[in-house]
Design a protein around this motif. Structure first.
Motif, PDB file in Angstrom:
ATOM      1  N   GLY A  84       0.833  -1.185   0.000  1.00 16.01           N
ATOM      2  CA  GLY A  84       0.000   0.000   0.000  1.00 16.01           C
ATOM      3  C   GLY A  84       0.869   1.236   0.000  1.00 16.01           C
ATOM      4  O   GLY A  84       2.023   1.199  -0.446  1.00 16.01           O
ATOM      5  N   VAL A  85       0.339   2.322   0.528  1.00 13.02           N
ATOM      6  CA  VAL A  85       1.036   3.598   0.510  1.00 13.02           C
ATOM      7  C   VAL A  85       1.270   4.083   1.934  1.00 13.02           C
ATOM      8  O   VAL A  85       0.336   4.171   2.738  1.00 13.02           O
ATOM      9  N   LEU A  86       2.517   4.377   2.238  1.00 14.77           N
ATOM     10  CA  LEU A  86       2.892   4.977   3.506  1.00 14.77           C
ATOM     11  C   LEU A  86       2.586   6.465   3.428  1.00 14.77           C
ATOM     12  O   LEU A  86       2.922   7.111   2.428  1.00 14.77           O
ATOM     13  N   THR A  87       1.931   7.010   4.448  1.00 14.00           N
ATOM     14  CA  THR A  87       1.554   8.422   4.399  1.00 14.00           C
ATOM     15  C   THR A  87       1.936   9.150   5.681  1.00 14.00           C
ATOM     16  O   THR A  87       2.043   8.555   6.753  1.00 14.00           O
ATOM     17  N   TYR A  88       2.108  10.445   5.504  1.00 14.68           N
ATOM     18  CA  TYR A  88       2.386  11.355   6.620  1.00 14.68           C
ATOM     19  C   TYR A  88       1.374  12.485   6.539  1.00 14.68           C
ATOM     20  O   TYR A  88       1.143  13.041   5.466  1.00 14.68           O
ATOM     21  N   VAL A 113      16.240   8.734  -2.203  1.00 12.14           N
ATOM     22  CA  VAL A 113      15.804   9.340  -0.935  1.00 12.14           C
ATOM     23  C   VAL A 113      14.278   9.275  -0.844  1.00 12.14           C
ATOM     24  O   VAL A 113      13.583   9.782  -1.724  1.00 12.14           O
ATOM     25  N   PRO A 114      13.737   8.652   0.203  1.00 14.58           N
ATOM     26  CA  PRO A 114      12.285   8.647   0.389  1.00 14.58           C
ATOM     27  C   PRO A 114      11.796  10.025   0.845  1.00 14.58           C
ATOM     28  O   PRO A 114      12.360  10.613   1.763  1.00 14.58           O
ATOM     29  N   LEU A 115      10.762  10.507   0.183  1.00 14.74           N
ATOM     30  CA  LEU A 115      10.189  11.805   0.526  1.00 14.74           C
ATOM     31  C   LEU A 115       8.669  11.701   0.565  1.00 14.74           C
ATOM     32  O   LEU A 115       8.066  10.890  -0.147  1.00 14.74           O
ATOM     33  N   PHE A 116       8.056  12.524   1.396  1.00 21.42           N
ATOM     34  CA  PHE A 116       6.610  12.689   1.392  1.00 21.42           C
ATOM     35  C   PHE A 116       6.312  13.964   0.613  1.00 21.42           C
ATOM     36  O   PHE A 116       6.754  15.043   1.009  1.00 21.42           O
TER      37      PHE A 116
END
Length: 199
Positions: A84-88, A113-116
């Motif tokens: 699924g999708v990780l969210t902030y 680099v992981p970014l929101f």
């Protein structure tokens, strides 16, 4: 003008997540590492630009575990997939938007680099039975001929913490692209583990 652009981008991000209607309870993300300096650190959403957040170990700027941010995991009601999708949840004085997680690539490096982002792109992730964060794939190109359409997806755990630049120079969570070691000499292998927030 800049504010209007940001609001439009935030609205687009909300639309992107519309198919991921099943949202988990909030959780923190903790680093597990053989490096005692990193082991046990929590990840917080660190500012990388206008409405853009990275994932920094809390002790990177002396916030300690109290600096841990909370996240959610959104899955689709129309599939039985474990990804699924990780969210902030980015909150401001006049908005609150669930930002999706996406890997940001630069052609000159094999470290992403992981970014929101308040954007329409995202990178699907999952959590295994031990709550460890992974990225899965159905194609194996490490052999010739390559194997596509694998019967079972393969889970990859290529997380590292490195000195990165995605707007600011921080030590952040990163992802090694492909099988080779990270070319960035500051990178150290880690696992990322979900820890649900106690009510």
């Amino acid at each position: 003008m800049k504010t209007s652009t940001t609001i439009i981008a935030l609205a687009a991000a909300t639309t992107t997540l519309a198919q991921y209607t099943n949202q988990s309870a909030p959780f923190k993300l903790q680093i597990k590492s053989e490096n005692e300096t990193l082991n046990g650190n929590y990840l917080y959403a660190c500012h990388e630009g206008a409405a853009i957040e990275g994932l920094c170990p809390a002790n990177a700027i002396n916030l300690g575990s109290a600096g841990a941010s909370t996240y959610n995991f959104n899955t689709s009601a129309s599939t039985t997939s474990a990804v699924g999708v990780l969210t902030y949840l980015l909150q401001g004085s006049n908005f609150a938007v669930s930002e999706p997680f996406a890997l940001s690539y630069t052609p000159s490096t094999n470290v992403a680099v992981p970014l929101f982002y308040p954007d329409t792109t995202y990178t699907e992730v999952g959590f295994d039975a031990d709550n460890k964060l992974f990225i899965e794939a159905y194609v194996d190109d490490t052999v010739t001929p390559l194997k596509d359409g694998l019967d079972k997806a393969k889970d990859y755990y290529r997380w590292v913490v490195c000195e990165t630049y995605a707007g600011y120079d921080y030590y952040t969570l990163a992802w090694v692209m492909g099988k080779a070691p990270a070319q960035n000499p500051s990178c150290q292998a880690v696992d990322v583990v979900r820890e649900f927030v106690k009510a």
